[in-house]
Enzyme design. Structure first.
Site, PDB file in Angstrom:
ATOM      1  N   SER A  20       1.608  -9.710  -0.383  1.00 19.12           N
ATOM      2  CA  SER A  20       1.524  -8.383  -0.547  1.00 19.12           C
ATOM      3  C   SER A  20       1.249  -7.363   1.153  1.00 19.12           C
ATOM      4  CB  SER A  20      -0.136  -8.074  -0.862  1.00 19.12           C
ATOM      5  OG  SER A  20      -1.215  -8.793   0.126  1.00 19.12           O
ATOM      6  N   LYS A  80       0.738  -1.109  -0.072  1.00 20.87           N
ATOM      7  CA  LYS A  80      -0.133  -0.006  -0.517  1.00 20.87           C
ATOM      8  C   LYS A  80       1.069   1.158  -0.195  1.00 20.87           C
ATOM      9  CE  LYS A  80      -4.177  -1.680   0.394  1.00 20.87           C
ATOM     10  NZ  LYS A  80      -5.137  -1.740  -1.328  1.00 20.87           N
ATOM     11  N   GLU A 121     -10.045   6.200   3.210  1.00 21.45           N
ATOM     12  CA  GLU A 121     -10.814   5.037   3.509  1.00 21.45           C
ATOM     13  C   GLU A 121      -9.902   3.715   4.252  1.00 21.45           C
ATOM     14  OE1 GLU A 121      -9.918   4.907   0.532  1.00 21.45           O
ATOM     15  OE2 GLU A 121      -9.313   2.845   0.381  1.00 21.45           O
TER      16      GLU A 121
END
Lengths: 394, 271
Positions: A379, A90, A112
């Protein structure tokens, strides 16, 4: 066909576009112009590349998972996004959008978050750039991701619980968009995945495609670095998957597999398989596959993994599905938890529950993959999920 | 009365212009607090002088709506207000009041029905127009074509943030009226009258004499009086929906809302 960029209406084939209240439309145009200018600017790339190297820790390693490879009869490599700063892919997107926020002269950021990884990555970028930050998070996710809530607060971010609707990622996105409708003149919305109205799906893909580009140079066919036969990634909104798939999409030699959440089982209706079980519609500003009822109301998704608990998916994935560039499958909560344990025990790596879905698909299909070079996009790391998994065994 | 919804709306605006006042178009989510009571409330608002109505078809993720209309939408969905049920409410209102009704919703329920099917059903129910809160002019072409085929008026938005290029695009698309967003933000009651209405109206007026209807954040007679000086109409939503949600009884809801709408109607008269 893989598209370099969406068409002038922001479409990837039939999907994408910008279905947003008029109040936001000028900001979306402004963002598109700012992104196009920055992405063509060497100075922006130089600043971003330096941050990715020295702050985020890129390139992330590719690790040959030897013990698990032997057990499964395949050649398994892990793209270690879990080793990026803050523990997931991210941060690639939030650092880039943070830089863009400064360029646009805005001083407040909203975001969010589902699992909290994007919230933490946004809070981190905002601390780095000195921006005010507010993160919307569903109340159900706040409960199951207490660690990440505290991390965000440590980083100086205000976390606002979202109690409307299902109290998960879907409602957090809606709440952030509502905030943005009111605050658009001073605020940038750092959306966390390849979702939302144009230009977000395109821009976030551009900021995440570094994952696949690195992998190409890391597994280049040289000795001990065989090129991949199969690349597997979990798909919620789909940013890590798009990041690792994009530079391989349309490459005939490589099979791309996206893994959605089958939750309690597809037959129970409690899942997050928007591509596998959904139908085209508009969710959060773009045309894509989504979970909806016969009346066009958005259905509640379910997954043990907060990051996959979303009833939509990025529009470029919808395009990839229809065009057959990527195959999409799904994995249940139980199989994901089993894979979570297995990677922890065999390799000493605790994966995020999202990433564990990708591994679970590989484990279930190991026989068919025998002898193949398989890459899993790891991830994120699983520290955030430890309490939740521990609770399963109480 | 004409059988074309767009012309019905045009006649409504024309009549009000002749009387030197703005039209008042109250909003209420269909079937709130229940189907029967919501029809009674619309009738009470008509009796109090409302010129027409916006009837909300609820949607699970209403990005343009604040907490009050969101709550009403969640309540309506839970109690089974689908597009078909909402359109039954529309038919009852039109039959009972004879006033023009605009259906307000979000794009996904329309797409799920099929654009042409949706518009044909809306017209068959007796409505005069359609407003889709998350459909900007850029994506509106197939929706506007379906509206024209069905004889419905279609509405596009202008916001204080809309720049001149976009505003020209909205005017060129030839909507039945421009929904001029008075406040940057989602629907909901505000304390102060909007400071944006004069400027936004002036920018639209420079391009066209298309009817201008102000909405978002207009919730008191003072707000209405201020907006009426600059536009052809005013939409009041959250102020009405809140009174319905807070009312102790169905009869109380109809009389509270009727009295409130009466005050708003008085404020629509200019000079």
């Amino acid at each position: 066909m893989r598209l370099d960029h969406p068409d002038d209406r922001g479409r990837f084939g039939d999907y994408g576009g910008a279905f947003a209240p008029e109040t936001l439309m000028p900001a979306l145009k402004e963002l598109e112009e700012a992104f196009v200018a920055a992405w063509a600017d060497d100075a922006f790339h130089a600043e971003l590349d330096a941050l990715l190297e020295h702050y985020v820790g890129r390139p992330t390693p590719v690790y040959h998972a030897g013990r698990l490879s032997e057990e499964l009869g395949i050649d398994l490599y892990l793209k270690r996004e879990d080793l990026a700063h803050t523990g997931a892919h991210k941060i690639n997107n939030t650092v880039a959008q943070g830089l863009l926020t400064k360029r646009m002269g805005k001083n407040r950021v909203i975001a969010e978050t589902g699992a909290g990884q994007h919230g933490v990555a946004t809070a981190t970028a905002c601390a780095l750039f000195g921006l005010d930050c507010v993160v919307y998070m569903g109340e159900k996710d706040i409960e199951r991701q207490a660690l990440n809530v505290y991390r965000m607060r440590l980083l100086g971010t205000e976390v606002i619980p979202v109690t409307t609707g299902t109290g998960t990622l879907k409602d957090a996105v809606s709440a952030a968009l509502r905030d943005w409708v009111a605050s658009v003149e001073t605020t940038h919305y750092i959306i966390g995945s390849v979702v939302g109205p144009h230009p977000f799906p395109w821009m976030v893909r551009e900021f995440q495609k570094v994952i696949g580009e690195e992998l190409r140079s890391q597994l280049d066919g040289s000795p001990h670095a065989p090129t991949p036969d199969v690349i597997v990634a979990p798909v919620g909104g789909g940013s890590n998957a798009m990041g690792i798939f994009y530079s391989y999409a349309g490459d005939d030699g490589v099979r791309l597999v996206g893994v959605e959440a089958a939750g309690l089982g597809i037959a129970t209706g409690k899942h997050g398989a928007s591509l596998g079980e959904g139908s085209p519609g508009v969710l959060h500003g773009s045309m894509t596959y989504m979970l909806q009822d016969d009346h066009g109301q958005v259905l509640e998704a379910h997954s043990i993994s907060a990051g996959l608990d979303y009833p939509g998916v990025g529009p470029e994935h919808a395009h990839f599905k229809d065009d057959g560039l990527v195959e999409y499958f799904s994995v249940t909560d139980d199989d994901a938890v089993a894979a979570f344990h297995r990677l922890s025990r065999t390799e000493g790596i605790i994966p995020a529950l999202e990433s564990a879905h990708g591994l679970a698909w590989i484990i279930a299909n190991a026989e068919h993959l025998e002898g193949s070079v398989v890459v899993l996009n790891l991830s994120g790391r699983g520290d955030k999920d430890v309490q939740q998994v521990a609770a399963l065994h109480d | 009365m004409t059988d074309n919804g767009r012309l019905q709306l045009a006649e409504m605006f024309e009549e009000a212009r002749e009387q030197n006042r703005a039209v008042l178009l109250p909003y209420l989510t269909a079937g709130i607090p229940d189907v029967g009571t919501s029809i009674e409330i619309f009738a009470a608002m008509a009796a109090a002088g409302a010129d027409g109505f916006e009837v909300g078809i609820p949607y699970t993720d209403p990005l343009m709506d604040g907490p009050v209309i969101m709550e009403a939408g969640e309540m309506a969905i839970r109690s089974g207000v689908t597009v078909d049920v909402a359109l039954e409410v529309v038919t009852a209102i039109v039959t009972e009041t004879g006033k023009p009704v605009l259906v307000m919703t979000y794009v996904n329920p329309v797409l799920r029905h099929g654009i042409d099917t949706f518009f044909a059903k809306v017209r068959a129910a007796g409505a005069a127009g359609v407003i889709i809160a998350d459909l900007p002019a850029d994506e509106a072409t197939p929706f506007m074509a379906a509206a024209e085929t069905s004889g419905l008026g279609f509405v596009l938005f202008a916001a204080p943030t809309t720049d001149d290029d976009r505003l020209a695009g909205v005017i060129d698309a030839d909507p039945a009226f421009v929904y001029a967003i008075a406040e940057i933000g989602v629907t909901g009651e505000r304390t102060d009258a909007s400071s944006n209405v004069a400027r936004l109206a002036e920018r639209i007026r420079r391009l066209s004499d298309v009817p201008i209807v102000f909405g978002v954040g207009i919730s008191t007679p003072d707000h209405v009086a201020s907006a009426a000086r600059h536009g052809d109409g005013i939409i009041v939503g959250s102020g009405i929906v809140r009174r319905v949600l807070e009312a102790g009884s169905p009869a109380g809801a109809a009389s509270d809302v009727g009295a409130f709408v009466g005050e708003l109607v008085t404020a629509t008269k200019r000079g």
